[in-house]
Design an enzyme around this catalytic site. Structure first.
Site, PDB file in Angstrom:
ATOM      1  N   LYS A  86      -1.473  -9.030  -8.870  1.00  0.00           N
ATOM      2  CA  LYS A  86      -2.665  -8.630  -9.620  1.00  0.00           C
ATOM      3  C   LYS A  86      -3.108  -7.219  -9.235  1.00  0.00           C
ATOM      4  O   LYS A  86      -3.461  -6.406 -10.103  1.00  0.00           O
ATOM      5  CB  LYS A  86      -3.797  -9.624  -9.374  1.00  0.00           C
ATOM      6  CG  LYS A  86      -3.573 -10.991 -10.008  1.00  0.00           C
ATOM      7  CD  LYS A  86      -4.677 -11.957  -9.629  1.00  0.00           C
ATOM      8  CE  LYS A  86      -4.444 -13.339 -10.222  1.00  0.00           C
ATOM      9  NZ  LYS A  86      -5.504 -14.313  -9.838  1.00  0.00           N
ATOM     10  N   ALA A 135      -7.552 -10.830  -5.775  1.00  0.00           N
ATOM     11  CA  ALA A 135      -7.548 -12.069  -5.001  1.00  0.00           C
ATOM     12  C   ALA A 135      -7.091 -13.225  -5.877  1.00  0.00           C
ATOM     13  O   ALA A 135      -7.187 -13.172  -7.109  1.00  0.00           O
ATOM     14  CB  ALA A 135      -8.936 -12.357  -4.425  1.00  0.00           C
ATOM     15  N   ASP A 136      -6.619 -14.264  -5.219  1.00  0.00           N
ATOM     16  CA  ASP A 136      -6.269 -15.508  -5.908  1.00  0.00           C
ATOM     17  C   ASP A 136      -6.635 -16.666  -4.987  1.00  0.00           C
ATOM     18  O   ASP A 136      -6.312 -16.643  -3.795  1.00  0.00           O
ATOM     19  CB  ASP A 136      -4.782 -15.548  -6.237  1.00  0.00           C
ATOM     20  CG  ASP A 136      -4.442 -16.723  -7.141  1.00  0.00           C
ATOM     21  OD1 ASP A 136      -4.667 -16.616  -8.353  1.00  0.00           O
ATOM     22  OD2 ASP A 136      -3.975 -17.761  -6.623  1.00  0.00           O
ATOM     23  N   THR A 137      -7.309 -17.672  -5.542  1.00  0.00           N
ATOM     24  CA  THR A 137      -7.803 -18.793  -4.750  1.00  0.00           C
ATOM     25  C   THR A 137      -7.268 -20.111  -5.300  1.00  0.00           C
ATOM     26  O   THR A 137      -7.263 -20.320  -6.511  1.00  0.00           O
ATOM     27  CB  THR A 137      -9.349 -18.829  -4.762  1.00  0.00           C
ATOM     28  OG1 THR A 137      -9.859 -17.609  -4.234  1.00  0.00           O
ATOM     29  CG2 THR A 137      -9.869 -19.992  -3.916  1.00  0.00           C
ATOM     30  N   GLY A 164      -5.646 -15.653  -1.266  1.00  0.00           N
ATOM     31  CA  GLY A 164      -4.855 -14.460  -0.996  1.00  0.00           C
ATOM     32  C   GLY A 164      -5.643 -13.248  -1.462  1.00  0.00           C
ATOM     33  O   GLY A 164      -6.198 -13.242  -2.559  1.00  0.00           O
TER      34      GLY A 164
END
Length: 204
Positions: free
Chosen positions: A55, A69-71, A106
């Site tokens: 991203k 970010a990625d959750t 992340g």
């Protein structure tokens, strides 16, 4: 402590936007669309690290600092992303209720020059035991619709969170201490992006 370039948040998440605003940062929003399908055999930590990096790099332009970010929620080794519909939201809540689960985020920072930095933060969360009526009520509010694991710790979902072991902002979707560390790793300081509006309001 110069910012040396604008800051861009590569996310459409209102929660991440609000977290950066809480730091009084000056930033633009440019969501990055990437395929979030896990690779075969990909571990949860590797997944969020890869997606955050992809991203950040997809949204990058010359001279900018790009934060992404990625959750995900992980319960008993299984990844729980955003529910496809209300029925799936109910199933996720049924699975989480009365148990501990893990929230992984992340986070990636693409500086104007150099490689993308990334990290993964984990937080354990204990959900209360819920009745069928409570699960139906919460799913019907619509709050779980676009949330990993089908709940929002900062919203109505807080009614059902008994305990958090780790960083709270990580559960919201952007671990702020990790953000600071990534900027430091890139030789900068996230405080350089503060607008100063908070100080002006305090003086007035």
């Amino acid at each position: 402590m110069s910012a040396a370039g604008p800051l861009v948040l590569a996310s459409a998440s209102p929660r991440r936007h609000e977290l950066l605003e809480s730091l009084d940062l000056d930033f633009a929003v440019r969501p990055a669309a990437v395929d979030e399908t896990p690779h075969p055999g990909e571990r949860p930590r590797d997944l969020v690290r890869r997606l955050a990096r992809e991203k950040a790099e997809a949204a990058a332009r010359d001279g900018e600092w790009v934060l992404a970010a990625d959750t995900i929620v992980v319960e008993d080794g299984s990844i729980l992303g955003k529910p496809a519909d209300r029925d799936e939201a109910r199933r996720m809540l049924e699975r989480l209720q009365g148990r501990w689960h893990l929230v992984l985020t992340g986070t990636a920072l693409r500086p104007p020059a150099g490689d993308t930095l990334h990290a993964v933060e984990s937080t354990r969360v204990l959900f209360a035991e819920l009745t069928s009526e409570q699960i139906d009520w919460y799913a019907a509010t619509g709050e779980p619709d676009d949330k990993a694991g089908a709940y929002a710790v900062q919203g109505l979902g807080s009614l059902f969170i008994l305990e958090i072991d780790g960083n709270y902002s990580n559960v919201v979707g952007l671990p702020l201490p990790t953000v600071r560390q990534l900027f430091e790793g890139a030789g900068s300081d996230v405080r350089a992006f503060r607008t100063g509006r908070t100080a002006d309001r305090q003086r007035n």
